[in-house]
Write an enzyme that holds these catalytic residues in place. Structure first.
Site, mmCIF file in Angstrom:
data_model
loop_
_atom_site.group_PDB
_atom_site.id
_atom_site.type_symbol
_atom_site.label_atom_id
_atom_site.label_comp_id
_atom_site.label_asym_id
_atom_site.label_seq_id
_atom_site.Cartn_x
_atom_site.Cartn_y
_atom_site.Cartn_z
ATOM 1 N N ASP A 97 7.164 1.434 -8.530
ATOM 2 C CA ASP A 97 7.974 0.920 -9.634
ATOM 3 C C ASP A 97 8.753 -0.324 -9.184
ATOM 4 O OD1 ASP A 97 9.722 2.229 -7.970
ATOM 5 O OD2 ASP A 97 10.838 3.234 -9.562
ATOM 6 N N SER A 98 8.657 -0.658 -7.892
ATOM 7 C CA SER A 98 9.217 -1.928 -7.406
ATOM 8 C C SER A 98 8.526 -3.105 -8.095
ATOM 9 C CB SER A 98 9.058 -2.037 -5.883
ATOM 10 O OG SER A 98 7.723 -1.804 -5.496
ATOM 11 N N ASP A 136 3.917 5.580 -8.816
ATOM 12 C CA ASP A 136 5.341 5.899 -8.897
ATOM 13 C C ASP A 136 5.684 6.272 -10.338
ATOM 14 O OD1 ASP A 136 7.285 6.013 -6.960
ATOM 15 O OD2 ASP A 136 7.713 3.858 -6.946
ATOM 16 N N LYS A 166 4.372 9.894 -7.271
ATOM 17 C CA LYS A 166 5.582 10.014 -6.466
ATOM 18 C C LYS A 166 6.760 10.199 -7.408
ATOM 19 C CE LYS A 166 7.225 6.425 -3.944
ATOM 20 N NZ LYS A 166 8.559 6.237 -4.560
ATOM 21 N N GLU A 168 11.124 10.610 -7.470
ATOM 22 C CA GLU A 168 12.361 10.465 -6.697
ATOM 23 C C GLU A 168 13.299 11.645 -6.940
ATOM 24 O OE1 GLU A 168 14.364 6.742 -7.293
ATOM 25 O OE2 GLU A 168 12.565 5.545 -6.880
ATOM 26 N N GLU A 236 13.597 6.981 2.519
ATOM 27 C CA GLU A 236 13.975 5.570 2.353
ATOM 28 C C GLU A 236 15.389 5.302 2.864
ATOM 29 O OE1 GLU A 236 12.854 3.810 -1.356
ATOM 30 O OE2 GLU A 236 14.166 2.082 -1.106
HETATM 31 N N1 LIG Z 1 10.866 -6.253 -2.652
HETATM 32 C C1 LIG Z 1 11.280 -4.992 -2.577
HETATM 33 N N2 LIG Z 1 11.190 -4.342 -1.405
HETATM 34 C C2 LIG Z 1 11.601 -3.046 -1.286
HETATM 35 O O1 LIG Z 1 11.482 -2.477 -0.189
HETATM 36 C C3 LIG Z 1 12.144 -2.410 -2.418
HETATM 37 C C4 LIG Z 1 12.190 -3.120 -3.637
HETATM 38 N N3 LIG Z 1 11.775 -4.416 -3.689
HETATM 39 N N4 LIG Z 1 12.633 -2.544 -4.780
HETATM 40 C C5 LIG Z 1 12.818 -1.105 -4.792
HETATM 41 C C6 LIG Z 1 13.415 -0.657 -3.537
HETATM 42 C C7 LIG Z 1 14.816 -1.201 -3.306
HETATM 43 N N5 LIG Z 1 14.835 -1.333 -1.877
HETATM 44 C C8 LIG Z 1 15.889 -1.913 -1.176
HETATM 45 C C9 LIG Z 1 16.454 -3.094 -1.611
HETATM 46 C C10 LIG Z 1 17.472 -3.672 -0.922
HETATM 47 C C11 LIG Z 1 17.984 -3.054 0.221
HETATM 48 C C12 LIG Z 1 19.123 -3.691 0.923
HETATM 49 O O2 LIG Z 1 19.177 -4.870 1.065
HETATM 50 N N6 LIG Z 1 20.110 -2.919 1.337
HETATM 51 C C13 LIG Z 1 21.260 -3.410 2.077
HETATM 52 C C14 LIG Z 1 22.530 -2.866 1.476
HETATM 53 C C15 LIG Z 1 22.845 -3.451 0.153
HETATM 54 C C16 LIG Z 1 24.146 -2.957 -0.428
HETATM 55 O O3 LIG Z 1 24.972 -2.425 0.315
HETATM 56 O O4 LIG Z 1 24.340 -3.116 -1.645
HETATM 57 C C17 LIG Z 1 21.190 -2.953 3.513
HETATM 58 O O5 LIG Z 1 22.068 -3.330 4.275
HETATM 59 O O6 LIG Z 1 20.270 -2.219 3.863
HETATM 60 C C18 LIG Z 1 17.413 -1.871 0.651
HETATM 61 C C19 LIG Z 1 16.357 -1.303 -0.046
HETATM 62 C C20 LIG Z 1 13.621 -0.879 -1.296
HETATM 63 N N7 LIG Z 1 12.674 -1.123 -2.366
HETATM 64 C C1 LIG Z 2 9.717 1.021 -1.743
HETATM 65 C C2 LIG Z 2 8.658 2.000 -2.106
HETATM 66 C C3 LIG Z 2 8.741 3.251 -1.308
HETATM 67 C C4 LIG Z 2 8.693 2.325 -3.555
HETATM 68 O O1 LIG Z 2 9.080 3.364 -4.022
HETATM 69 C C5 LIG Z 2 8.269 1.245 -4.454
HETATM 70 O O2 LIG Z 2 7.657 0.274 -3.983
HETATM 71 O O3 LIG Z 2 8.499 1.366 -5.649
HETATM 72 MG MG LIG Z 3 9.537 3.217 -6.104
#
Ligand SMILES: Nc1nc(=O)c2c([nH]1)NC[C@@H]1CN(c3ccc(C(=O)N[C@@H](CCC(=O)O)C(=O)O)cc3)CN21
Ligand SMILES: CC(C)C(=O)C(=O)O
Ligand SMILES: [Mg+2]
Length: 355
Positions: A97-98, A136, A166, A168, A236
């Site tokens: 769903d990303s 997803d 999948k 959540e 995750e």
């Molecule tokens: N392009 C993309 N890659 C991904 O892996 C992904 C998506 N989109 N969309 C759905 C989810 C969202 N995901 C994410 C997106 C951002 C962070 C991130 O940057 N987290 C920060 C903290 C941000 C905060 O505190 O608001 C970190 O420090 O890990 C982690 C997972 C993983 N998934």
């Molecule tokens: C980040 C992965 C695990 C996912 O759920 C997605 O791509 O939607």
């Molecule tokens: Mg997903």
């Protein structure tokens, strides 16, 4: 038979079914679910007796897990990305769903609908023959009640031609929904830790399991999802120790993203790992756990700018890329007829143009 001989597609179909008796019961089922991949003949079909590539099934995944071989998983959202993921020999292809963020440009995964997901699933399944196909379930497709969950999941297999879904979360209601979906005959991968569909209550894409209390809760959730019948679990954004603890406490594979190395497999988003997210809007959501194995975004940018420059300068299209010819006699006749019809500008243009 004459029809079969004439149609390449039907011939491919015939060869696919001719190969299926050797496959396992599950394998044969998956083959029926998506017989339409139209990869170049050289890649997949070299003749009616050529063996079809061995599909990754639940059994393959269990075997890898038992042997301690890491399971590989990558997302894909359309036909060309699916072909790449298949050709690379990745085990599981996730239609995530990303897609809402990566392809549709939303800031979260929440807006994508079941119908939109199914469109992506169908495109992916035409391009991917070998990987295990995982879809997803999007936000809104399974939270309301187990019946809705089953209805959505069944559509993913029936219309989206996925092999599994999948889901959540691991609250009591979610675990019940997972159990109902598995009971309906749909294999489910659970998903704990950061669950992006819960962004409204989590307050952001924040790492999870960073206190002992939270970590214990995640381990309990993992056990409950295993009990509900999940064939694997996605972890995750967790500290490596917590992912290791979950992995050792359950006996189904764990697939990690931002969860360290002590898991049964890894997943990354296609565009992230290829380095396609150089646009500022995407840069802000490219997670820091992602290794970029290429800078495909830069390659695309360079190519587009070179094309723009070549069109601007007239370098494209050269004779090499202007392939369509008209015989000399036809050209003379055309010039003559244009002059006779009063199209003098057109006649001049024809005369002045060399092929
Ligand atoms: N392009 C993309 N890659 C991904 O892996 C992904 C998506 N989109 N969309 C759905 C989810 C969202 N995901 C994410 C997106 C951002 C962070 C991130 O940057 N987290 C920060 C903290 C941000 C905060 O505190 O608001 C970190 O420090 O890990 C982690 C997972 C993983 N998934
Ligand atoms: C980040 C992965 C695990 C996912 O759920 C997605 O791509 O939607
Ligand atoms: Mg997903």
């Amino acid at each position: 038979m004459a029809l079969l001989k004439q149609s390449r597609l039907l011939r491919q179909l015939a060869s696919l079914y001719a190969c299926s008796p050797g496959a396992t019961a599950t394998g044969a089922l998956f083959q029926q679910a998506r017989p339409y991949s139209i990869l170049p003949d050289t890649t997949v079909y070299t003749g009616p007796t050529a063996p079809s590539p061995k599909r990754v099934t639940l059994r393959t995944l269990r075997q890898k897990y038992k042997n301690g071989e890491p399971i590989t998983m990558v997302t894909a959202y359309d036909y060309p990305s699916a072909v790449h993921v298949d050709t690379a020999g990745i085990d599981i292809l996730l239609v995530g769903d990303s897609v809402a963020m990566v392809v549709h440009g939303h800031d979260t995964t929440l807006p994508v609908t079941v119908d939109e997901m199914l469109l992506h699933c169908k495109a992916v399944s035409r391009g991917a023959r070998r990987p295990f196909l995982l879809g997803d379930l999007p936000f809104g497709a399974y939270e309301t009640c187990p019946e809705d969950a089953v209805r959505s999941a069944v559509r993913f297999l029936k219309e989206g031609t996925m092999d599994a879904v999948k889901m959540e979360g691991a609250s009591k209601a979610r675990v019940a929904a997972v159990a109902a979906v598995v009971d309906a005959g749909v294999a489910v991968m659970g998903h704990v830790g950061l669950t992006p569909q819960a962004i409204s209550v989590l307050g952001g894409f924040k790492p999870q399991g960073q206190t002992a209390r939270q970590a214990i809760r995640i381990i309990r959730e993992a056990k409950a999802l295993q009990e509900a019948g999940c064939f694997a679990l996605l972890l995750e954004c967790l500290p490596a120790q917590v992912a290791a603890a979950v992995t050792s406490e359950i006996d189904i594979p764990t697939i990690g993203i931002g969860a360290g190395p002590h898991v049964s497999g890894q997943v990354l988003v296609y565009h992230d790992l290829l380095g396609m997210m150089s646009h500022p809007h995407h840069a802000k959501v490219t997670p820091k756990f992602c290794r970029q194995y290429a800078q495909v975004g830069a390659v695309i940018q360079d190519a587009l700018q070179a094309y723009r420059d070549d069109v601007g300068s007239g370098a494209f299209p050269s004779t090499q890329f202007s392939p369509y010819k008209i015989p000399e006699a036809e050209l003379d006749s055309l010039t003559k007829q244009l002059q006779e019809s009063g199209f003098s500008k057109a006649a001049d243009a024809v005369a002045e143009t060399d092929s």
